[in-house]
Motif scaffolding. Sequence first.
Motif, mmCIF file in Angstrom:
data_model
loop_
_atom_site.group_PDB
_atom_site.id
_atom_site.type_symbol
_atom_site.label_atom_id
_atom_site.label_comp_id
_atom_site.label_asym_id
_atom_site.label_seq_id
_atom_site.Cartn_x
_atom_site.Cartn_y
_atom_site.Cartn_z
ATOM 1 N N MET A 192 6.995 -19.836 22.230
ATOM 2 C CA MET A 192 6.032 -19.539 21.038
ATOM 3 C C MET A 192 4.769 -19.391 21.643
ATOM 4 S SD MET A 192 4.536 -22.461 18.227
ATOM 5 C CE MET A 192 3.775 -23.410 19.003
ATOM 6 N N LYS A 193 3.771 -18.316 21.045
ATOM 7 C CA LYS A 193 2.758 -18.073 21.577
ATOM 8 C C LYS A 193 1.550 -19.118 21.071
ATOM 9 C CE LYS A 193 -0.900 -14.556 22.231
ATOM 10 N NZ LYS A 193 -1.608 -13.465 21.956
ATOM 11 N N VAL A 194 0.732 -19.605 21.812
ATOM 12 C CA VAL A 194 -0.417 -20.492 21.334
ATOM 13 C C VAL A 194 -1.738 -19.771 22.015
ATOM 14 C CG1 VAL A 194 -1.264 -22.644 21.541
ATOM 15 C CG2 VAL A 194 1.032 -22.631 21.375
ATOM 16 N N SER A 195 -2.569 -19.721 21.129
ATOM 17 C CA SER A 195 -4.063 -19.336 21.304
ATOM 18 C C SER A 195 -4.966 -20.405 21.871
ATOM 19 C CB SER A 195 -4.748 -18.313 20.550
ATOM 20 O OG SER A 195 -3.810 -16.988 20.290
ATOM 21 N N VAL A 196 -5.970 -20.291 22.874
ATOM 22 C CA VAL A 196 -6.604 -21.261 23.229
ATOM 23 C C VAL A 196 -8.218 -20.591 23.181
ATOM 24 C CG1 VAL A 196 -7.653 -22.917 25.014
ATOM 25 C CG2 VAL A 196 -5.025 -22.890 24.316
ATOM 26 N N GLY A 207 -10.202 -26.088 27.965
ATOM 27 C CA GLY A 207 -9.389 -24.995 27.586
ATOM 28 C C GLY A 207 -8.606 -24.700 28.704
ATOM 29 N N THR A 208 -8.967 -24.825 29.838
ATOM 30 C CA THR A 208 -7.994 -24.403 31.083
ATOM 31 C C THR A 208 -6.934 -25.438 31.072
ATOM 32 O OG1 THR A 208 -9.927 -23.321 32.278
ATOM 33 C CG2 THR A 208 -8.187 -23.908 33.582
ATOM 34 N N HIS A 220 5.164 -22.394 26.829
ATOM 35 C CA HIS A 220 4.726 -21.643 25.848
ATOM 36 C C HIS A 220 3.887 -20.377 26.384
ATOM 37 C CE1 HIS A 220 5.277 -24.303 22.523
ATOM 38 N NE2 HIS A 220 4.999 -25.339 23.413
ATOM 39 N N ASN A 221 3.953 -19.366 25.658
ATOM 40 C CA ASN A 221 3.028 -18.110 25.995
ATOM 41 C C ASN A 221 1.497 -18.487 25.572
ATOM 42 O OD1 ASN A 221 4.889 -16.563 27.318
ATOM 43 N ND2 ASN A 221 5.711 -16.189 25.546
ATOM 44 N N VAL A 222 0.633 -18.503 26.537
ATOM 45 C CA VAL A 222 -0.729 -18.613 26.094
ATOM 46 C C VAL A 222 -1.790 -17.520 26.269
ATOM 47 C CG1 VAL A 222 -2.712 -20.501 26.649
ATOM 48 C CG2 VAL A 222 -0.408 -21.297 26.874
ATOM 49 N N GLY A 223 -2.340 -17.293 25.055
ATOM 50 C CA GLY A 223 -3.620 -16.333 25.083
ATOM 51 C C GLY A 223 -4.843 -17.226 25.068
ATOM 52 N N LEU A 224 -5.489 -16.988 26.309
ATOM 53 C CA LEU A 224 -6.730 -17.840 26.526
ATOM 54 C C LEU A 224 -7.973 -16.893 26.578
ATOM 55 C CD1 LEU A 224 -8.104 -20.317 27.685
ATOM 56 C CD2 LEU A 224 -7.620 -19.571 29.914
ATOM 57 N N TRP A 225 -8.788 -17.179 25.431
ATOM 58 C CA TRP A 225 -10.094 -16.371 25.384
ATOM 59 C C TRP A 225 -11.506 -17.088 26.203
ATOM 60 C CZ3 TRP A 225 -15.021 -17.910 23.958
ATOM 61 C CH2 TRP A 225 -15.837 -16.862 23.403
ATOM 62 N N ARG A 243 -0.137 -12.316 17.343
ATOM 63 C CA ARG A 243 1.290 -12.876 17.440
ATOM 64 C C ARG A 243 1.173 -14.468 17.829
ATOM 65 N NH1 ARG A 243 1.982 -8.387 20.235
ATOM 66 N NH2 ARG A 243 2.687 -6.558 19.478
ATOM 67 N N ALA A 244 0.275 -14.932 17.611
ATOM 68 C CA ALA A 244 0.044 -16.390 17.983
ATOM 69 C C ALA A 244 0.683 -17.436 16.836
ATOM 70 C CB ALA A 244 -1.492 -16.978 18.335
ATOM 71 N N ARG A 245 1.147 -18.402 17.049
ATOM 72 C CA ARG A 245 1.512 -19.213 15.942
ATOM 73 C C ARG A 245 0.780 -20.501 15.763
ATOM 74 N NH1 ARG A 245 7.603 -19.896 15.339
ATOM 75 N NH2 ARG A 245 6.771 -20.806 13.635
ATOM 76 N N ALA A 246 -0.097 -20.858 16.833
ATOM 77 C CA ALA A 246 -1.155 -21.739 16.699
ATOM 78 C C ALA A 246 -2.389 -21.516 17.274
ATOM 79 C CB ALA A 246 -0.680 -23.192 17.059
ATOM 80 N N ALA A 247 -3.395 -21.821 16.935
ATOM 81 C CA ALA A 247 -4.643 -21.517 17.738
ATOM 82 C C ALA A 247 -5.395 -22.983 17.890
ATOM 83 C CB ALA A 247 -5.568 -20.698 16.854
#
Length: 91
Positions: free
Chosen positions: A1-5, A12-13, A24-29, A70-74
Amino acid sequence: MKVSVIGAGSWGTALSQVLANNGHNVGLWARKPEVVKAINSEHKNPRYLSDVELNPDIVATLSYRDTLLRARAAVIVTPSTLVRGAARALA
Protein backbone atom coordinates in the motif's frame (compact mmCIF):
# COMPACT_ATOMS: atom_id res chain seq x y z
CA MET A 1 0.00 0.00 0.00
CA LYS A 2 1.22 3.50 -0.74
CA VAL A 3 1.23 5.96 2.15
CA SER A 4 1.97 9.67 1.82
CA VAL A 5 3.87 11.51 4.51
CA ILE A 6 3.64 15.30 4.31
CA GLY A 7 6.71 16.70 6.02
CA ALA A 8 10.32 15.48 5.91
CA GLY A 9 11.45 16.66 9.31
CA SER A 10 12.66 14.25 11.97
CA TRP A 11 9.17 12.87 12.68
CA GLY A 12 8.22 12.55 9.00
CA THR A 13 11.54 10.91 8.15
CA ALA A 14 11.28 8.44 11.04
CA LEU A 15 7.65 7.63 10.24
CA SER A 16 8.50 7.10 6.57
CA GLN A 17 11.26 4.69 7.54
CA VAL A 18 8.95 2.67 9.81
CA LEU A 19 6.25 2.52 7.12
CA ALA A 20 8.71 1.49 4.39
CA ASN A 21 10.32 -1.13 6.63
CA ASN A 22 6.84 -2.59 7.14
CA GLY A 23 6.26 -3.12 3.43
CA HIS A 24 4.65 0.16 2.37
CA ASN A 25 5.64 2.36 -0.53
CA VAL A 26 6.07 5.84 0.88
CA GLY A 27 5.69 9.17 -0.87
CA LEU A 28 7.47 11.76 1.26
CA TRP A 29 6.82 15.46 0.63
CA ALA A 30 9.65 17.84 1.46
CA ARG A 31 9.83 21.58 0.83
CA LYS A 32 13.58 21.78 0.18
CA PRO A 33 14.96 20.52 -3.17
CA GLU A 34 18.28 19.45 -1.64
CA VAL A 35 16.43 17.21 0.84
CA VAL A 36 14.42 15.58 -1.95
CA LYS A 37 17.55 15.01 -4.02
CA ALA A 38 19.50 13.46 -1.13
CA ILE A 39 16.66 11.17 -0.04
CA ASN A 40 16.13 9.88 -3.58
CA SER A 41 19.77 9.51 -4.59
CA GLU A 42 21.64 8.77 -1.35
CA HIS A 43 18.76 7.42 0.80
CA LYS A 44 19.64 9.93 3.52
CA ASN A 45 17.96 13.05 4.84
CA PRO A 46 20.82 15.55 5.19
CA ARG A 47 18.91 17.71 7.71
CA TYR A 48 17.28 15.16 10.03
CA LEU A 49 18.39 11.69 11.13
CA SER A 50 21.32 12.08 8.74
CA ASP A 51 23.08 8.99 10.11
CA VAL A 52 20.18 6.69 9.14
CA GLU A 53 20.17 4.98 5.74
CA LEU A 54 16.60 5.27 4.48
CA ASN A 55 14.67 2.48 2.86
CA PRO A 56 14.69 2.78 -0.96
CA ASP A 57 10.88 2.42 -0.94
CA ILE A 58 10.74 6.04 0.26
CA VAL A 59 10.39 8.42 -2.68
CA ALA A 60 10.65 12.10 -1.88
CA THR A 61 9.13 14.90 -3.95
CA LEU A 62 8.44 18.62 -3.86
CA SER A 63 4.93 18.08 -5.25
CA TYR A 64 1.88 17.42 -3.09
CA ARG A 65 0.18 15.94 -6.14
CA ASP A 66 2.98 13.45 -6.82
CA THR A 67 3.19 12.51 -3.16
CA LEU A 68 -0.53 11.81 -2.93
CA LEU A 69 -0.91 10.06 -6.30
CA ARG A 70 -2.29 6.55 -5.71
CA ALA A 71 -1.88 6.85 -1.93
CA ARG A 72 -4.39 5.03 0.25
CA ALA A 73 -3.48 7.03 3.35
CA ALA A 74 -1.82 10.33 4.14
CA VAL A 75 -0.26 11.68 7.31
CA ILE A 76 0.51 15.36 7.83
CA VAL A 77 3.54 15.75 10.07
CA THR A 78 4.50 19.36 9.46
CA PRO A 79 5.19 21.69 12.38
CA SER A 80 1.95 23.00 13.89
CA THR A 81 2.62 26.47 12.49
CA LEU A 82 2.50 25.03 8.95
CA VAL A 83 -0.47 22.65 9.25
CA ARG A 84 -3.07 25.21 8.14
CA GLY A 85 -1.11 26.08 4.98
CA ALA A 86 -0.46 22.44 4.19
CA ALA A 87 -4.14 21.56 4.63
CA ARG A 88 -5.17 24.40 2.31
CA ALA A 89 -2.69 23.29 -0.33
CA LEU A 90 -3.79 19.67 -0.05
CA ALA A 91 -7.46 20.58 -0.36
